[in-house]
Design a protein around this motif. Structure first.
Motif, PDB file in Angstrom:
ATOM      1  N   LEU A   1       9.625   1.248  -1.020  1.00  0.00           N
ATOM      2  CA  LEU A   1      10.899   0.885  -0.407  1.00  0.00           C
ATOM      3  C   LEU A   1      11.003   1.428   1.016  1.00  0.00           C
ATOM      4  CD1 LEU A   1      13.824  -0.147  -0.365  1.00  0.00           C
ATOM      5  CD2 LEU A   1      14.491   1.945  -1.576  1.00  0.00           C
ATOM      6  N   HIS A   2      10.794   2.718   1.198  1.00  0.00           N
ATOM      7  CA  HIS A   2      10.964   3.365   2.496  1.00  0.00           C
ATOM      8  C   HIS A   2       9.624   3.469   3.222  1.00  0.00           C
ATOM      9  CE1 HIS A   2      14.442   4.784   0.107  1.00  0.00           C
ATOM     10  NE2 HIS A   2      15.067   4.510   1.240  1.00  0.00           N
ATOM     11  N   LEU A   3       9.641   3.139   4.497  1.00  0.00           N
ATOM     12  CA  LEU A   3       8.420   3.207   5.297  1.00  0.00           C
ATOM     13  C   LEU A   3       7.975   4.654   5.514  1.00  0.00           C
ATOM     14  CD1 LEU A   3       9.199   0.541   8.042  1.00  0.00           C
ATOM     15  CD2 LEU A   3       7.671   0.295   6.071  1.00  0.00           C
ATOM     16  N   SER A   4       6.689   4.858   5.493  1.00  0.00           N
ATOM     17  CA  SER A   4       6.084   6.140   5.856  1.00  0.00           C
ATOM     18  C   SER A   4       5.887   6.130   7.375  1.00  0.00           C
ATOM     19  CB  SER A   4       4.724   6.264   5.165  1.00  0.00           C
ATOM     20  OG  SER A   4       3.832   5.308   5.712  1.00  0.00           O
ATOM     21  N   PRO A   5       5.456   7.249   7.953  1.00  0.00           N
ATOM     22  CA  PRO A   5       5.151   7.211   9.396  1.00  0.00           C
ATOM     23  C   PRO A   5       4.160   6.094   9.748  1.00  0.00           C
ATOM     24  CG  PRO A   5       5.295   9.479   8.666  1.00  0.00           C
ATOM     25  CD  PRO A   5       5.389   8.625   7.424  1.00  0.00           C
ATOM     26  N   LYS A   6       3.158   5.873   8.912  1.00  0.00           N
ATOM     27  CA  LYS A   6       2.208   4.789   9.159  1.00  0.00           C
ATOM     28  C   LYS A   6       2.919   3.435   9.089  1.00  0.00           C
ATOM     29  CE  LYS A   6      -2.168   2.805   7.686  1.00  0.00           C
ATOM     30  NZ  LYS A   6      -3.335   2.923   6.808  1.00  0.00           N
ATOM     31  N   GLY A   7       3.833   3.285   8.150  1.00  0.00           N
ATOM     32  CA  GLY A   7       4.601   2.048   8.028  1.00  0.00           C
ATOM     33  C   GLY A   7       5.465   1.801   9.252  1.00  0.00           C
ATOM     34  N   TYR A   8       6.103   2.852   9.756  1.00  0.00           N
ATOM     35  CA  TYR A   8       6.926   2.698  10.961  1.00  0.00           C
ATOM     36  C   TYR A   8       6.077   2.339  12.183  1.00  0.00           C
ATOM     37  CZ  TYR A   8      11.399   4.035   8.979  1.00  0.00           C
ATOM     38  OH  TYR A   8      12.559   4.051   8.263  1.00  0.00           O
ATOM     39  N   ALA A   9       4.860   2.862  12.234  1.00  0.00           N
ATOM     40  CA  ALA A   9       3.968   2.514  13.349  1.00  0.00           C
ATOM     41  C   ALA A   9       3.625   1.022  13.300  1.00  0.00           C
ATOM     42  CB  ALA A   9       2.704   3.365  13.291  1.00  0.00           C
ATOM     43  N   ILE A  10       3.367   0.499  12.118  1.00  0.00           N
ATOM     44  CA  ILE A  10       3.096  -0.936  11.958  1.00  0.00           C
ATOM     45  C   ILE A  10       4.323  -1.735  12.356  1.00  0.00           C
ATOM     46  CG2 ILE A  10       2.649  -2.759  10.254  1.00  0.00           C
ATOM     47  CD1 ILE A  10       0.958  -0.625   8.724  1.00  0.00           C
ATOM     48  N   TRP A  11       5.483  -1.324  11.885  1.00  0.00           N
ATOM     49  CA  TRP A  11       6.760  -1.990  12.152  1.00  0.00           C
ATOM     50  C   TRP A  11       6.991  -2.079  13.668  1.00  0.00           C
ATOM     51  CZ3 TRP A  11      11.718   0.473  13.382  1.00  0.00           C
ATOM     52  CH2 TRP A  11      12.814  -0.340  13.166  1.00  0.00           C
ATOM     53  N   ALA A  12       6.821  -0.963  14.359  1.00  0.00           N
ATOM     54  CA  ALA A  12       7.044  -0.936  15.813  1.00  0.00           C
ATOM     55  C   ALA A  12       6.034  -1.822  16.537  1.00  0.00           C
ATOM     56  CB  ALA A  12       6.958   0.507  16.319  1.00  0.00           C
TER      57      ALA A  12
ATOM     58  N   ALA B   1       0.843  -1.193   0.000  1.00  0.00           N
ATOM     59  CA  ALA B   1       0.000   0.000   0.000  1.00  0.00           C
ATOM     60  C   ALA B   1       0.881   1.246   0.000  1.00  0.00           C
ATOM     61  CB  ALA B   1      -0.915  -0.016   1.218  1.00  0.00           C
ATOM     62  N   GLN B   2       0.567   2.195  -0.863  1.00  0.00           N
ATOM     63  CA  GLN B   2       1.388   3.389  -0.998  1.00  0.00           C
ATOM     64  C   GLN B   2       1.406   4.230   0.279  1.00  0.00           C
ATOM     65  OE1 GLN B   2       0.642   5.461  -4.633  1.00  0.00           O
ATOM     66  NE2 GLN B   2       2.734   6.208  -4.725  1.00  0.00           N
ATOM     67  N   GLU B   3       0.358   4.164   1.104  1.00  0.00           N
ATOM     68  CA  GLU B   3       0.377   4.938   2.354  1.00  0.00           C
ATOM     69  C   GLU B   3       1.309   4.321   3.394  1.00  0.00           C
ATOM     70  OE1 GLU B   3      -3.291   2.267   2.719  1.00  0.00           O
ATOM     71  OE2 GLU B   3      -2.547   3.600   1.185  1.00  0.00           O
ATOM     72  N   ILE B   4       1.783   3.098   3.140  1.00  0.00           N
ATOM     73  CA  ILE B   4       2.728   2.440   4.044  1.00  0.00           C
ATOM     74  C   ILE B   4       4.165   2.617   3.558  1.00  0.00           C
ATOM     75  CG2 ILE B   4       3.465   0.186   4.923  1.00  0.00           C
ATOM     76  CD1 ILE B   4       0.501  -0.579   4.976  1.00  0.00           C
ATOM     77  N   MET B   5       4.352   2.539   2.242  1.00  0.00           N
ATOM     78  CA  MET B   5       5.662   2.759   1.608  1.00  0.00           C
ATOM     79  C   MET B   5       5.423   3.572   0.344  1.00  0.00           C
ATOM     80  SD  MET B   5       7.649  -0.863   1.663  1.00  0.00           S
ATOM     81  CE  MET B   5       7.572  -1.953   3.051  1.00  0.00           C
TER      82      MET B   5
END
Length: 129
Positions: A98-109, A90-94
């Motif tokens: 390639l690089h995580l968005s703030p939403k992607g980093y929240a999922i990662w954490a 999903a583009q709102e995640i990366m």
């Protein structure tokens, strides 16, 4: 997150990258023998689910999983949490796939929390034994 920059344009293949990571882990374990390591799988890259880049990431993660020893090295592959049910990033995640968005980093954490708690608790138990 080690290994992601070696995939793609660098010309390195999964086997070469895994061997490099294994050597690095061996050096770190020799220098830091009481340290526990959490080796994260490389996150999916490229929007297309069946692309060569995606297949290379899957192969690398398969090889990295074999480095988990149940004692000092734990492996965690979070890739599935960044994909839709169709296997698309999903583009709102990366945004650039390639690089995580703030939403992607929240999922990662969030997805790492339980593993980190378990590893830290096991480390505390070993130190107090």
């Amino acid at each position: 997150m080690i290994g992601t920059n070696n995939i793609g344009n660098s010309g390195h293949k999964a086997q070469q990258i895994a061997e490099g990571i294994q050597k690095l882990l061996q050096e770190l374990k020799a220098k830091l023998p009481r340290t526990r390591f959490l080796l994260l799988g490389v996150l999916p890259r490229d929007q297309a689910p069946g692309s060569a880049l995606r297949r290379e990431v899957l192969e690398l993660n398969r090889l990295l999983a074999s480095l988990e020893d149940g004692k000092m090295v734990d492996f965690l592959d979070l890739g599935e949490h960044f994909l839709t049910s169709e296997g698309v990033i999903a583009q709102e995640i990366m945004e650039d796939f390639l690089h995580l968005s703030p939403k992607g980093y929240a999922i990662w954490a969030e997805k790492m929390q339980n593993t980190l708690r378990r590893v830290l608790e096991q480390s505390r138990q070993l130190r107090s034994a």
